[in-house]
Design a protein around this motif. Structure first.
Motif, mmCIF file in Angstrom:
data_model
loop_
_atom_site.group_PDB
_atom_site.id
_atom_site.type_symbol
_atom_site.label_atom_id
_atom_site.label_comp_id
_atom_site.label_asym_id
_atom_site.label_seq_id
_atom_site.Cartn_x
_atom_site.Cartn_y
_atom_site.Cartn_z
ATOM 1 N N VAL A 36 35.384 65.234 48.140
ATOM 2 C CA VAL A 36 36.076 66.487 48.539
ATOM 3 C C VAL A 36 36.312 67.606 47.448
ATOM 4 O O VAL A 36 36.371 68.887 47.889
ATOM 5 C CB VAL A 36 37.460 66.551 49.491
ATOM 6 C CG1 VAL A 36 37.140 65.620 50.573
ATOM 7 C CG2 VAL A 36 38.390 65.777 48.455
ATOM 8 N N ALA A 37 36.142 67.155 46.421
ATOM 9 C CA ALA A 37 36.288 68.139 45.041
ATOM 10 C C ALA A 37 35.762 67.387 43.852
ATOM 11 O O ALA A 37 35.976 66.038 43.789
ATOM 12 C CB ALA A 37 37.840 68.727 45.059
ATOM 13 N N GLU A 38 35.332 68.095 42.885
ATOM 14 C CA GLU A 38 34.803 67.819 41.692
ATOM 15 C C GLU A 38 35.580 68.632 40.527
ATOM 16 O O GLU A 38 35.681 69.878 40.764
ATOM 17 C CB GLU A 38 33.462 67.514 41.644
ATOM 18 C CG GLU A 38 32.766 66.854 42.528
ATOM 19 C CD GLU A 38 31.178 66.886 42.491
ATOM 20 O OE1 GLU A 38 30.656 67.435 41.284
ATOM 21 O OE2 GLU A 38 30.887 66.483 43.680
ATOM 22 N N ARG A 39 35.978 68.033 39.286
ATOM 23 C CA ARG A 39 36.384 68.853 38.320
ATOM 24 C C ARG A 39 37.498 69.952 38.793
ATOM 25 O O ARG A 39 37.420 71.170 38.543
ATOM 26 C CB ARG A 39 35.061 69.682 37.537
ATOM 27 C CG ARG A 39 34.208 68.565 36.647
ATOM 28 C CD ARG A 39 33.711 69.203 35.563
ATOM 29 N NE ARG A 39 33.196 68.236 34.888
ATOM 30 C CZ ARG A 39 33.120 68.352 33.556
ATOM 31 N NH1 ARG A 39 32.997 69.469 33.000
ATOM 32 N NH2 ARG A 39 32.615 67.337 32.656
ATOM 33 N N VAL A 40 38.549 69.521 39.154
ATOM 34 C CA VAL A 40 39.765 70.377 39.730
ATOM 35 C C VAL A 40 40.499 70.547 38.647
ATOM 36 O O VAL A 40 41.074 69.413 38.040
ATOM 37 C CB VAL A 40 40.467 69.712 40.927
ATOM 38 C CG1 VAL A 40 41.719 70.496 41.207
ATOM 39 C CG2 VAL A 40 39.571 69.637 42.074
ATOM 40 N N LYS A 41 40.690 71.825 38.298
ATOM 41 C CA LYS A 41 41.475 72.326 36.993
ATOM 42 C C LYS A 41 42.855 72.484 37.484
ATOM 43 O O LYS A 41 42.962 73.284 38.415
ATOM 44 C CB LYS A 41 40.812 73.361 36.380
ATOM 45 C CG LYS A 41 39.505 73.089 35.516
ATOM 46 C CD LYS A 41 38.893 74.022 34.745
ATOM 47 C CE LYS A 41 37.586 73.695 34.256
ATOM 48 N NZ LYS A 41 36.979 72.553 34.328
ATOM 49 N N THR A 42 43.795 72.200 36.782
ATOM 50 C CA THR A 42 45.132 72.576 37.208
ATOM 51 C C THR A 42 45.922 73.016 35.638
ATOM 52 O O THR A 42 45.308 72.832 34.670
ATOM 53 C CB THR A 42 45.878 71.262 37.679
ATOM 54 O OG1 THR A 42 46.410 70.413 36.665
ATOM 55 C CG2 THR A 42 45.186 70.636 38.775
ATOM 56 N N ARG A 43 46.986 73.600 35.872
ATOM 57 C CA ARG A 43 47.735 73.897 34.827
ATOM 58 C C ARG A 43 48.200 72.666 33.873
ATOM 59 O O ARG A 43 48.132 72.696 32.586
ATOM 60 C CB ARG A 43 48.954 74.657 34.933
ATOM 61 C CG ARG A 43 50.063 73.938 35.556
ATOM 62 C CD ARG A 43 51.216 74.862 35.766
ATOM 63 N NE ARG A 43 52.511 74.401 36.660
ATOM 64 C CZ ARG A 43 52.616 73.262 37.171
ATOM 65 N NH1 ARG A 43 51.733 72.257 37.145
ATOM 66 N NH2 ARG A 43 53.750 72.822 37.906
ATOM 67 N N ALA A 44 47.981 71.527 34.355
ATOM 68 C CA ALA A 44 48.414 70.236 33.768
ATOM 69 C C ALA A 44 47.348 69.601 33.129
ATOM 70 O O ALA A 44 47.338 68.560 32.334
ATOM 71 C CB ALA A 44 49.340 69.274 34.475
ATOM 72 N N GLY A 45 45.947 69.885 33.452
ATOM 73 C CA GLY A 45 44.731 69.012 33.008
ATOM 74 C C GLY A 45 43.772 69.143 34.216
ATOM 75 O O GLY A 45 43.745 69.847 35.409
ATOM 76 N N GLU A 46 42.755 68.253 34.217
ATOM 77 C CA GLU A 46 41.456 68.434 34.821
ATOM 78 C C GLU A 46 41.447 66.944 35.767
ATOM 79 O O GLU A 46 41.710 65.741 35.236
ATOM 80 C CB GLU A 46 40.130 68.628 34.349
ATOM 81 C CG GLU A 46 39.087 68.801 35.080
ATOM 82 C CD GLU A 46 37.853 68.915 34.353
ATOM 83 O OE1 GLU A 46 37.204 67.892 34.130
ATOM 84 O OE2 GLU A 46 37.803 70.093 33.970
#
Length: 125
Positions: A36-46
Motif C-alpha cells: 500500500v506504500a513505499e518509502r514513507v517518510k516521517t519526521r522520525a525516519g523512513e
C-alpha cells in the motif's frame, strides 16, 4: 572507523536499496500481501514498505547486502527502534479498519531466497 561515503557511493547504495525494496515488494505480493506504500517518510525516519493482508498491516524494513554473511549485522535494535519511531507517526493512517500492526524485516542477498522476519519489533505491545 569507516571513511565517509562519496556522493557516487551514496547514489549506488540508494539505487541498490531501491532495487532491494522492489524485490521485497514483489516477493511479499507473491506471498499474498498488498503493498500500500513505499518509502514513507516521517519526521522520525523512513519506512521502506507498508503491506496489508486481511486483518494485518506490516511495516517492513528491507535490508540488502552483497554477501549473505553481512545479513547477520544488517539489522539491530537501534535500527529497529528508528523504524518503530517512524511507524508510530503513521500507523493510524494505514490501520484504518482495526487491523493488527507489526514491524517486519526482509533480508536480501544475491542468490539467496528472501528471509522474512515477522514481528521483528513490537513497539505497541
Amino acid at each position: 572507523m569507516t571513511s565517509p561515503r562519496t556522493p557516487e557511493q551514496r547514489h549506488e547504495a540508494d539505487s541498490r536499496g531501491r532495487e532491494g525494496e522492489a524485490e521485497a515488494a514483489m516477493w511479499l505480493a507473491h506471498q499474498g500481501w498488498r503493498i500500500v506504500a513505499e518509502r514513507v517518510k516521517t519526521r522520525a525516519g523512513e519506512i521502506d514498505l507498508i503491506a496489508k493482508r486481511t486483518g494485518l498491516v506490516a511495516f517492513v524494513e528491507v535490508k540488502w547486502r552483497t554477501r549473505t554473511a553481512a545479513l547477520a549485522d544488517a539489522i539491530d535494535e537501534r535500527r529497529l527502534a528508528r523504524v518503530a519511531a517512524a511507524v508510530e507517526c503513521v500507523w493510524q493512517d494505514y490501520a484504518t479498519d482495526g487491523e493488527d500492526i507489526r514491524i517486519d524485516v526482509i533480508l536480501l542477498a544475491p542468490g539467496r531466497k528472501p528471509t522474512h522476519i515477522e514481528n521483528a519489533w513490537m513497539p505497541f505491545g
